[in-house]
Design a protein around this motif. Structure first.
Motif, short mmCIF file in Angstrom:
data_model
loop_
_atom_site.label_atom_id
_atom_site.label_comp_id
_atom_site.label_asym_id
_atom_site.label_seq_id
_atom_site.Cartn_x
_atom_site.Cartn_y
_atom_site.Cartn_z
N ALA A 21 -9.27 15.49 -3.52
CA ALA A 21 -9.35 15.98 -4.89
C ALA A 21 -8.64 15.02 -5.84
N GLY A 22 -9.33 14.65 -6.91
CA GLY A 22 -8.74 13.73 -7.89
C GLY A 22 -9.43 13.87 -9.22
N GLY A 23 -9.60 12.74 -9.89
CA GLY A 23 -10.20 12.75 -11.21
C GLY A 23 -11.61 13.30 -11.22
N MET A 24 -12.35 13.13 -10.12
CA MET A 24 -13.71 13.65 -10.07
C MET A 24 -13.72 15.17 -10.19
N ASN A 25 -12.74 15.83 -9.60
CA ASN A 25 -12.67 17.29 -9.70
C ASN A 25 -12.50 17.73 -11.15
N VAL A 26 -11.64 17.01 -11.87
CA VAL A 26 -11.46 17.31 -13.30
C VAL A 26 -12.76 17.05 -14.05
N TYR A 27 -13.40 15.94 -13.75
CA TYR A 27 -14.65 15.57 -14.39
C TYR A 27 -15.69 16.68 -14.21
N VAL A 28 -15.89 17.12 -12.96
CA VAL A 28 -16.90 18.15 -12.70
C VAL A 28 -16.54 19.45 -13.40
N ASP A 29 -15.29 19.87 -13.28
CA ASP A 29 -14.87 21.12 -13.91
C ASP A 29 -15.08 21.08 -15.42
N GLN A 30 -14.63 20.01 -16.06
CA GLN A 30 -14.70 19.94 -17.52
C GLN A 30 -16.13 19.72 -18.02
N PRO A 215 -16.23 9.60 -19.76
CA PRO A 215 -15.61 10.90 -19.52
C PRO A 215 -14.77 11.35 -20.70
N GLY A 216 -14.43 12.62 -20.72
CA GLY A 216 -13.67 13.18 -21.83
C GLY A 216 -12.24 13.52 -21.46
N VAL A 217 -11.57 14.14 -22.41
CA VAL A 217 -10.23 14.66 -22.24
C VAL A 217 -10.19 16.03 -22.91
N ASP A 218 -9.49 16.95 -22.32
CA ASP A 218 -9.30 18.27 -22.93
C ASP A 218 -8.20 18.14 -23.99
N HIS A 219 -8.61 17.86 -25.22
CA HIS A 219 -7.64 17.59 -26.27
C HIS A 219 -6.88 18.85 -26.71
N ALA A 220 -7.42 20.02 -26.41
CA ALA A 220 -6.69 21.24 -26.72
C ALA A 220 -5.44 21.36 -25.86
N SER A 345 -13.04 3.43 -11.23
CA SER A 345 -14.25 3.47 -12.04
C SER A 345 -13.94 3.84 -13.48
N PHE A 346 -12.94 4.69 -13.70
CA PHE A 346 -12.54 5.03 -15.06
C PHE A 346 -11.02 5.08 -15.17
N GLY A 347 -10.40 6.13 -14.64
CA GLY A 347 -8.95 6.29 -14.74
C GLY A 347 -8.59 7.45 -15.64
N LEU A 348 -9.03 8.65 -15.26
CA LEU A 348 -8.86 9.83 -16.11
C LEU A 348 -7.39 10.13 -16.39
N VAL A 349 -6.52 9.85 -15.43
CA VAL A 349 -5.09 10.08 -15.63
C VAL A 349 -4.59 9.29 -16.83
N ALA A 350 -5.02 8.04 -16.95
CA ALA A 350 -4.58 7.21 -18.07
C ALA A 350 -5.07 7.77 -19.40
N ALA A 351 -6.29 8.33 -19.41
CA ALA A 351 -6.84 8.91 -20.64
C ALA A 351 -6.08 10.18 -21.03
N GLU A 352 -5.78 11.03 -20.05
CA GLU A 352 -5.01 12.25 -20.33
C GLU A 352 -3.62 11.91 -20.85
N ARG A 416 -11.64 9.00 -28.58
CA ARG A 416 -13.03 8.67 -28.28
C ARG A 416 -13.54 9.40 -27.04
N PHE A 417 -12.62 9.97 -26.26
CA PHE A 417 -13.01 10.61 -25.00
C PHE A 417 -13.16 12.12 -25.22
N ASP A 418 -14.40 12.60 -25.15
CA ASP A 418 -14.71 13.99 -25.49
C ASP A 418 -15.79 14.51 -24.54
N TRP A 419 -15.53 15.64 -23.89
CA TRP A 419 -16.46 16.15 -22.87
C TRP A 419 -17.80 16.57 -23.46
N ALA A 420 -17.80 17.09 -24.68
CA ALA A 420 -19.08 17.46 -25.30
C ALA A 420 -19.96 16.23 -25.48
#
Length: 446
Positions: A21-30, A215-220, A345-352, A416-420
């Motif tokens: 489990a890693g960034g892909m899990n966050v990606y799929v969930d979001q 990929p996005g980030v949950d900015h809320a 491939s991306f690095g979601l932790v860095a974006a969060e 710039r990173f937004d799930w919508a």
């Protein structure tokens, strides 16, 4: 629209940072939540062998995540990701007869195991639906999944991981499958232009079949807040320098580089090191780690060496992975995030972290330069020499003004990173449903 999302080797509700489990899990969930928010009905399929989702849901069960999202756990007896990869034919057959999968207008798969299973399932369904004889599809009637386009997010590419890490650790089965998937999928989803180039050059994908959807980030959730308050909640002292590493502990993620850099810092600047704490927020992963994850264990040569290095460096502390509502406090409390991945491939932790106001020192690989603009929102390191990483850590810890400037620019860059926008880019690129099955995957059953 009815959308089937496949995340077969790891459940989107599993805790990132352990096992597979890693960034892909966050990606799929979001992304699934963004699809539902856009008015779509989503069925998520998993066969997670790790048992890490914390829901108590087992094989063959379903879980209503929201009114518009249902998680289906396929009953496959695999205990590891490798065993699951060897059960792709079984996965395809289970998908073929599942009414919710067959009802899909679009199939979006994540990782090569899911992609190959979906392509095989579509071929099986097509054969049954056109066959005059009996078959599993007869009782269900024709399914839309026979015609549904298949979009594929690789997340990582085996050939790229071997290239970037200068190893040959990836299974030949995976390397062969990914080439076939690139040729047969209706749409390939790249996280960055760099991944798009890799899909075209390494897997020989048709450039017209590849869309870039960042990929996005949950900015809320991930937003700046007072460092002092976050430190108080986590028990950190106000005068500590906190270096944060978030993610699974494995060679490809460069966990050893983080530990060695902190040891190097102690050699070159003992005074600074004496007030510096390195927090490794994650658990062991990779070859030799038993299903279920857990703390670092000496079950492979790499993990044995990593365990010894951690034990010899007094500034390093290992903490288990935490839910996102707590993770954001770690981002806010830390001074610097370190992302020493050998391939990413991306690095979601860095974006969060960036969205939370935490600048990163990151490897100049894969998608990380999309997030970290060198000298503006963080620092990029071109190699994995601990001396260079220690130098960068020392520079940022001793220059509060620079750190503050980088943090502000990181927040701006993360907007710039937004799930919508992520899901909109994918849906806008999906081929017309009427021609989607033309790229028949007849080689996948070989």
């Amino acid at each position: 629209m009815r959308i089937s999302v496949l995340s077969l080797h790891t459940s989107p509700v599993a805790q990132p940072g352990q096992g597979d489990a890693g960034g892909m899990n966050v990606y799929v969930d979001q992304s699934v939540r963004a699809l539902a928010a856009a008015g779509h009905r989503v069925d998520v399929f998993t066969a997670d062998p790790g048992g890490l989702d914390g829901t108590g849901a087992g094989a063959g069960t379903t879980l209503e995540i929201t009114e518009s999202i249902t998680l289906h756990h396929l009953p496959v007896g695999a205990a590891t990701k490798d065993e699951l990869a060897d059960a792709i034919d079984e996965l395809a057959e289970l998908l073929t007869v599942h009414p919710d999968f067959r009802a899909a207008d679009l199939i979006w798969t994540h990782y090569w195991i899911s992609a190959e299973a979906a392509l095989r399932a579509r071929d099986i369904a097509a054969d049954f639906d056109t066959d005059s004889g009996s078959g599993p599809a007869d009782a269900l009637g024709p399914g839309r999944a026979v015609r549904a386009p298949i979009a594929v997010s690789m997340h990582t590419i085996g050939a790229v991981k071997n290239r970037d890490s200068e190893t040959s650790h990836e299974r030949p089965q995976r390397l062969d499958a990914e080439g076939r998937i690139a040729a047969q999928a209706d749409l390939l989803v790249a996280a960055t232009p760099a991944e798009r180039r890799d899909l075209v050059t390494e897997l020989h994908a048709d450039p017209d079949s590849v869309v870039v959807a960042r990929p996005g980030v949950d900015h809320a959730l991930y937003a700046p807040d007072a460092q002092a308050d976050a430190r108080e909640r986590l028990g950190f002292a106000a005068n500590e320098a906190i270096i944060l590493y978030v993610g699974r502990m494995q060679f490809i993620k460069g966990t050893d580089v983080a530990v060695d850099a902190l040891a190097e810092l102690r050699e070159r600047n003992p005074h600074l090191a004496s007030r510096t704490r390195g927090i490794l927020l994650g658990a062991a992963s990779g070859a030799g780690v038993e299903a279920g994850g857990g703390a670092v264990r000496p079950s492979s040569a790499y993990l044995r060496e990593l365990t010894a290095a951690i034990g010899n460096e007094p500034s390093v502390e290992v903490r288990p992975p935490v839910p996102s509502r707590i993770l954001v406090d770690y981002y806010r409390a830390a001074d610097v995030l370190i992302v020493p991945s050998r391939s990413e491939s991306f690095g979601l932790v860095a974006a969060e972290a960036a969205a939370s106001g935490l600048p990163a020192i990151a490897s100049a690989v894969g998608g990380l330069p999309e997030i970290v603009e060198h000298g503006h929102s963080g620092l990029l390191i071109a190699d994995h020499n601990p001396h260079h990483w220690a130098t960068a850590i020392e520079t940022l810890l001793e220059d509060t003004q620079l750190r503050t400037e980088l943090a502000g620019h990181a927040v701006d860059r993360a907007e710039r990173f937004d799930w919508a926008r992520t899901v909109a880019a994918v849906l806008d690129a999906v081929p017309d449903i009427s021609g989607a099955s033309s790229r028949k995957s007849d080689a996948l059953g070989a």
